[in-house]
Design an enzyme around this catalytic site. Structure first.
Site, PDB file in Angstrom:
ATOM      1  N   ASN A   7       0.863  -1.176   0.000  1.00  0.00           N
ATOM      2  CA  ASN A   7       0.000   0.000   0.000  1.00  0.00           C
ATOM      3  C   ASN A   7       0.904   1.231   0.000  1.00  0.00           C
ATOM      4  O   ASN A   7       1.470   1.587   1.030  1.00  0.00           O
ATOM      5  CB  ASN A   7      -0.893  -0.025   1.251  1.00  0.00           C
ATOM      6  CG  ASN A   7      -1.787   1.198   1.341  1.00  0.00           C
ATOM      7  OD1 ASN A   7      -1.829   2.011   0.407  1.00  0.00           O
ATOM      8  ND2 ASN A   7      -2.500   1.337   2.444  1.00  0.00           N
ATOM      9  N   TRP A   8       1.015   1.837  -1.174  1.00  0.00           N
ATOM     10  CA  TRP A   8       1.917   2.994  -1.302  1.00  0.00           C
ATOM     11  C   TRP A   8       1.318   4.266  -0.677  1.00  0.00           C
ATOM     12  O   TRP A   8       1.990   5.287  -0.579  1.00  0.00           O
ATOM     13  CB  TRP A   8       2.229   3.257  -2.780  1.00  0.00           C
ATOM     14  CG  TRP A   8       3.177   2.271  -3.403  1.00  0.00           C
ATOM     15  CD1 TRP A   8       3.705   1.152  -2.813  1.00  0.00           C
ATOM     16  CD2 TRP A   8       3.724   2.315  -4.734  1.00  0.00           C
ATOM     17  NE1 TRP A   8       4.525   0.501  -3.702  1.00  0.00           N
ATOM     18  CE2 TRP A   8       4.561   1.189  -4.885  1.00  0.00           C
ATOM     19  CE3 TRP A   8       3.579   3.195  -5.811  1.00  0.00           C
ATOM     20  CZ2 TRP A   8       5.255   0.931  -6.071  1.00  0.00           C
ATOM     21  CZ3 TRP A   8       4.261   2.934  -7.001  1.00  0.00           C
ATOM     22  CH2 TRP A   8       5.090   1.821  -7.123  1.00  0.00           C
ATOM     23  N   LYS A   9       0.043   4.190  -0.323  1.00  0.00           N
ATOM     24  CA  LYS A   9      -0.661   5.364   0.235  1.00  0.00           C
ATOM     25  C   LYS A   9      -0.476   6.566  -0.712  1.00  0.00           C
ATOM     26  O   LYS A   9      -0.522   6.359  -1.925  1.00  0.00           O
ATOM     27  CB  LYS A   9      -0.184   5.633   1.664  1.00  0.00           C
ATOM     28  CG  LYS A   9      -0.332   4.372   2.545  1.00  0.00           C
ATOM     29  CD  LYS A   9      -0.154   4.615   4.016  1.00  0.00           C
ATOM     30  CE  LYS A   9      -0.310   3.287   4.749  1.00  0.00           C
ATOM     31  NZ  LYS A   9      -0.225   3.430   6.204  1.00  0.00           N
ATOM     32  N   HIS A  90      -9.612   0.837   4.868  1.00  0.00           N
ATOM     33  CA  HIS A  90      -8.353   1.177   5.542  1.00  0.00           C
ATOM     34  C   HIS A  90      -8.624   2.167   6.673  1.00  0.00           C
ATOM     35  O   HIS A  90      -9.420   3.096   6.524  1.00  0.00           O
ATOM     36  CB  HIS A  90      -7.343   1.754   4.544  1.00  0.00           C
ATOM     37  CG  HIS A  90      -5.958   1.768   5.112  1.00  0.00           C
ATOM     38  ND1 HIS A  90      -5.541   2.744   5.990  1.00  0.00           N
ATOM     39  CD2 HIS A  90      -4.922   0.909   4.970  1.00  0.00           C
ATOM     40  CE1 HIS A  90      -4.294   2.482   6.353  1.00  0.00           C
ATOM     41  NE2 HIS A  90      -3.899   1.365   5.746  1.00  0.00           N
ATOM     42  N   GLU A  92      -7.029   4.604   7.744  1.00  0.00           N
ATOM     43  CA  GLU A  92      -6.769   6.024   7.458  1.00  0.00           C
ATOM     44  C   GLU A  92      -8.001   6.664   6.813  1.00  0.00           C
ATOM     45  O   GLU A  92      -8.314   7.826   7.071  1.00  0.00           O
ATOM     46  CB  GLU A  92      -5.510   6.166   6.584  1.00  0.00           C
ATOM     47  CG  GLU A  92      -4.258   5.947   7.432  1.00  0.00           C
ATOM     48  CD  GLU A  92      -3.049   5.462   6.676  1.00  0.00           C
ATOM     49  OE1 GLU A  92      -3.045   5.492   5.441  1.00  0.00           O
ATOM     50  OE2 GLU A  92      -2.083   5.012   7.344  1.00  0.00           O
ATOM     51  N   GLU A 158      -5.292  -5.377  10.725  1.00  0.00           N
ATOM     52  CA  GLU A 158      -4.335  -4.265  10.774  1.00  0.00           C
ATOM     53  C   GLU A 158      -4.704  -3.355  11.940  1.00  0.00           C
ATOM     54  O   GLU A 158      -5.466  -2.390  11.767  1.00  0.00           O
ATOM     55  CB  GLU A 158      -4.342  -3.501   9.440  1.00  0.00           C
ATOM     56  CG  GLU A 158      -3.314  -2.399   9.413  1.00  0.00           C
ATOM     57  CD  GLU A 158      -3.057  -1.876   8.010  1.00  0.00           C
ATOM     58  OE1 GLU A 158      -2.114  -2.342   7.382  1.00  0.00           O
ATOM     59  OE2 GLU A 158      -3.803  -1.004   7.552  1.00  0.00           O
ATOM     60  N   GLY A 169      -1.548   6.024  17.875  1.00  0.00           N
ATOM     61  CA  GLY A 169      -0.971   4.730  18.229  1.00  0.00           C
ATOM     62  C   GLY A 169       0.536   4.752  18.310  1.00  0.00           C
ATOM     63  O   GLY A 169       1.196   5.737  18.003  1.00  0.00           O
ATOM     64  N   SER A 209       3.402  -1.970  10.455  1.00  0.00           N
ATOM     65  CA  SER A 209       4.855  -1.982  10.724  1.00  0.00           C
ATOM     66  C   SER A 209       5.541  -3.268  10.263  1.00  0.00           C
ATOM     67  O   SER A 209       6.464  -3.750  10.922  1.00  0.00           O
ATOM     68  CB  SER A 209       5.135  -1.741  12.209  1.00  0.00           C
ATOM     69  OG  SER A 209       4.701  -0.459  12.585  1.00  0.00           O
ATOM     70  N   GLY A 231       4.832   1.611   4.794  1.00  0.00           N
ATOM     71  CA  GLY A 231       6.115   2.306   4.668  1.00  0.00           C
ATOM     72  C   GLY A 231       7.216   1.505   3.985  1.00  0.00           C
ATOM     73  O   GLY A 231       7.908   2.022   3.094  1.00  0.00           O
TER      74      GLY A 231
HETATM   75  P1  13P Z   1       3.001   0.553   7.767  1.00  0.00           P
HETATM   76  O1  13P Z   1       3.497  -0.739   7.145  1.00  0.00           O
HETATM   77  O2  13P Z   1       3.760   1.753   7.342  1.00  0.00           O
HETATM   78  O3  13P Z   1       2.837   0.405   9.236  1.00  0.00           O
HETATM   79  O4  13P Z   1       1.530   0.779   7.174  1.00  0.00           O
HETATM   80  C1  13P Z   1       0.599  -0.219   7.311  1.00  0.00           C
HETATM   81  C2  13P Z   1      -0.579   0.106   6.487  1.00  0.00           C
HETATM   82  O5  13P Z   1      -1.320   1.008   6.808  1.00  0.00           O
HETATM   83  C3  13P Z   1      -0.772  -0.697   5.280  1.00  0.00           C
HETATM   84  O6  13P Z   1      -2.040  -0.537   4.775  1.00  0.00           O
END
Ligand code: 13P
Length: 250
Positions: A7-9, A90, A92, A158, A169, A209, A231
């Protein structure tokens, strides 16, 4: 088969950088035991050509098929751009866009209708009770999803507190044992909502993470079917290490 979802966000910032990152990892499609799925921001979905072995996914989609919905992207558009998967629910989006379980349920049903495999994220926030949150999310997000469709969904545990870049968090990974407990809880809930048989068949991943050090432990120790990476998926070398560590397991 182990699933590795990136997930590149909202990264990177240019199509040139996206192409560069993609070129660094495209060979991972050749790994026999891992299905690698890249979920870049929408504008980059078309800059990779038509990759054969590596899969593409969207990071979101809308619950209606088409029409006057400014700023939204449909499931059919994702399919047309070569996506087989879509991340839904997700945390977010729940946090910043006010996504409710009901909204996610609408998106999930539309994704299935469009022939996309939903990658449905579930998880509690810091201080919340895992079981309480997961059972409510499962019940509401899967409302009216038929028995014969449940196997087409990939679930991700997640926990919000485990997301590395999260403002909320600790950003510390969940222990494999705790991820295992969460997945057993998910299966128990699904066996009530559907059947034990289907609950055993559902694929469950872990996210939060994940890096090259810990990725394999979620498959080996927590007995999950893969990982969702944020990340660490933006670093081509680290992501390749994760993929190889998963491939070496089976
Ligand atoms: P990280 O791997 O940066 O913790 O992000 C997790 C995430 O939100 C994947 O969708």
């Amino acid at each position: 088969m182990t699933f590795l979802v990136a997930n590149w966000k909202m990264n990177p910032q240019t199509s040139r950088e996206a192409r560069h990152l993609f070129d660094m990892i495209v060979d991972l499609g050749r790994l026999k035991n891992v299905e690698t799925i890249i979920c870049p921001p929408f504008p980059f979905l078309s800059v990779f050509g038509s990759p054969k072995s590596i899969k593409l996914g969207g990071q979101n989609m809308f619950w209606e098929a088409q029409g006057p919905y400014t700023g939204q992207v449909s499931g059919k558009m994702l399919k047309d751009l070569g996506c087989d998967y879509v991340i839904l629910g997700h945390s977010e989006l729940r946090e910043y866009a006010g996504e409710s379980d009901e909204i996610i349920n609408g998106k999930l049903k539309m994704a299935l209708k469009c022939g996309l495999t939903p990658i449905l994220c579930l998880g509690e926030r810091e201080g919340e009770e895992m079981g309480h949150v997961l059972s409510a999310q499962l019940e509401k997000c899967l409302k009216d999803v038929a028995k014969n469709q449940i196997e087409d969904i990939i679930l991700v545990y997640e926990p919000v507190w485990a997301i590395s870049s999260g403002i909320v968090g600790s950003g510390k990974p969940c222990l494999p044992d705790d991820a295992l407990s969460a997945s057993l809880f998910v299966k128990k809930t699904l066996s009530v909502l559907y059947s034990r048989f289907l609950a055993e068949k559902i694929r469950i991943l872990y996210g939060g993470s994940v890096d090259a050090q810990n990725a394999a432990s979620y498959v080996k120790e927590a007995r999950l079917q893969g990982v969702l990476v944020g990340g660490a998926s933006l670093d081509g070398q680290e992501f390749s290490k994760i993929a190889n560590s998963l491939n070496d397991l089976t």
